[in-house]
Scaffold this active site. Structure first.
Site, PDB file in Angstrom:
ATOM      1  NE  ARG A 195      -7.458  -8.012   0.910  1.00  0.00           N
ATOM      2  CZ  ARG A 195      -6.981  -7.153  -0.011  1.00  0.00           C
ATOM      3  NH1 ARG A 195      -5.950  -6.346   0.298  1.00  0.00           N
ATOM      4  NH2 ARG A 195      -7.515  -7.102  -1.212  1.00  0.00           N
ATOM      5  CE  LYS A 234      -4.328  -1.863   1.680  1.00  0.00           C
ATOM      6  NZ  LYS A 234      -5.411  -1.856   2.708  1.00  0.00           N
TER       7      LYS A 234
HETATM    8  N1  7PJ Z   1     -10.291  -6.447   4.993  1.00  0.00           N
HETATM    9  C1  7PJ Z   1      -9.566  -5.740   4.088  1.00  0.00           C
HETATM   10  N2  7PJ Z   1      -9.886  -5.800   2.773  1.00  0.00           N
HETATM   11  C2  7PJ Z   1      -9.158  -5.069   1.910  1.00  0.00           C
HETATM   12  N3  7PJ Z   1      -9.289  -4.917   0.552  1.00  0.00           N
HETATM   13  C3  7PJ Z   1      -8.327  -4.036   0.165  1.00  0.00           C
HETATM   14  S1  7PJ Z   1      -8.166  -3.531  -1.491  1.00  0.00           S
HETATM   15  C4  7PJ Z   1      -6.910  -2.343  -1.479  1.00  0.00           C
HETATM   16  C5  7PJ Z   1      -5.512  -2.927  -1.538  1.00  0.00           C
HETATM   17  O1  7PJ Z   1      -5.326  -4.162  -1.409  1.00  0.00           O
HETATM   18  O2  7PJ Z   1      -4.601  -2.106  -1.739  1.00  0.00           O
HETATM   19  N4  7PJ Z   1      -7.564  -3.631   1.198  1.00  0.00           N
HETATM   20  C6  7PJ Z   1      -8.093  -4.266   2.309  1.00  0.00           C
HETATM   21  C7  7PJ Z   1      -7.756  -4.213   3.704  1.00  0.00           C
HETATM   22  O3  7PJ Z   1      -6.835  -3.512   4.155  1.00  0.00           O
HETATM   23  N5  7PJ Z   1      -8.533  -4.965   4.542  1.00  0.00           N
END
Ligand code: 7PJ
Length: 277
Positions: free
Chosen positions: A255, A221
């Site tokens: 994640r 990010k």
């Molecule tokens: N729960 C959860 N779901 C997500 N989906 C994305 S999409 C944006 C990216 O991956 O840059 N980020 C996240 C996060 O931080 N937490």
């Protein structure tokens, strides 16, 4: 701490990795739909072989400035991939969506977990999630992807995020969703400055007060790429540093894009944690 969905259980005693699969125009985009699906499945297989427990399927880009995606487009992107994964693998599948109809159809197609960056605030999402009867990740976001990074500010960041999560947990319980189905996420990068993001990471353990699993998503990010002044694809080391800190602070689900590397990091965190008891 054990997460349950359908006939599956997931032991959260040590951190589990959630592997990211974005089915959006800027990913797997070259070649036709068939190639897109085959490439996505090869990517999924490689992450499963590396040890990921959950595959997170997203059909709507929620990066800062991202435009909205209509439900038909999102369904067309994610449902074929979920069906194909379900036929081939027995991993957990999470659907990264805010739309009620996508939640319903994704769970019917085989998804085991709803991952909603808008914490079930969209129309019908609470009802759809209650009906789906699977675990749900509630994430904090301030504003919407199109505008959330336009000078976000908080009176008290931690208190504001806490209050939001309290309200969303209450909304779930008022709609027949047990708090034991819930996973919480402070939402790194969603309406936060770099300082906000690192304050959240520094104080991540405060969110254990809810007694619910925590999910942390910082992989590649802008909180990393802007700090290191590198493009996202060159931010593996920074992403692993954030994953390490989150794991050491007790995040139960992490994640990431770089699954193999993160699995290795978590193995080291786990052995250190064992000697810290
Ligand atoms: N729960 C959860 N779901 C997500 N989906 C994305 S999409 C944006 C990216 O991956 O840059 N980020 C996240 C996060 O931080 N937490």
């Amino acid at each position: 701490m054990i997460l349950r969905s359908k006939s599956k259980t997931l032991d959260l005693t040590t951190p589990q990795v959630m592997g990211i699969v974005n089915i959006t125009p800027d990913s797997f985009s070259d070649g036709g739909k068939y190639h897109q699906l085959e490439r996505a499945l090869r990517h999924v297989e490689s992450m499963i072989k590396a040890g990921t427990a959950i595959i997170d399927i997203g059909g709507e880009s929620t990066r800062p400035g991202a435009a909205d995606v209509n439900v038909e487009t999102e369904l067309a992107r994610v449902i074929p991939v979920i069906e194909a994964i379900r036929q081939r693998f027995d991993c957990w599948i999470s659907i990264d969506t805010s739309k009620a109809q996508v939640m319903t159809e994704a769970v019917n197609a085989g998804a085991d977990l709803i991952n909603d960056v808008r914490a079930l605030q969209d129309i019908g999402a609470l009802e759809a999630a209650a009906q789906a009867n699977v675990p749900i990740c509630l994430m904090h976001m301030k504003g919407q992807p199109r505008t959330m990074q336009s000078d976000p500010s908080y009176v008290d960041l931690i208190a504001d995020v806490n209050q939001f999560l309290i309200e969303r947990i209450q909304a779930c319980e008022s709609n027949g969703i047990s708090r034991h189905q819930l996973i919480l996420d402070p939402g790194f990068g969603f309406g936060k400055t770099m300082a906000h993001n690192y304050q959240l990471l520094a104080q991540l353990e405060l969110f254990h007060q809810f007694g619910l699993p925590l999910l942390a998503g910082m992989s590649r990010k802008s909180m990393i790429s802007k700090l290191l002044n590198k493009p996202a694809v060159d931010c593996v080391a920074g992403s692993l540093a954030c994953a390490t800190i989150a794991a050491m602070k007790g995040a139960q689900i992490i994640r990431v894009h770089d699954v193999q590397e993160t699995i290795d990091v978590i193995k080291i965190c786990n052995i250190v944690a064992n000697y810290s008891k």
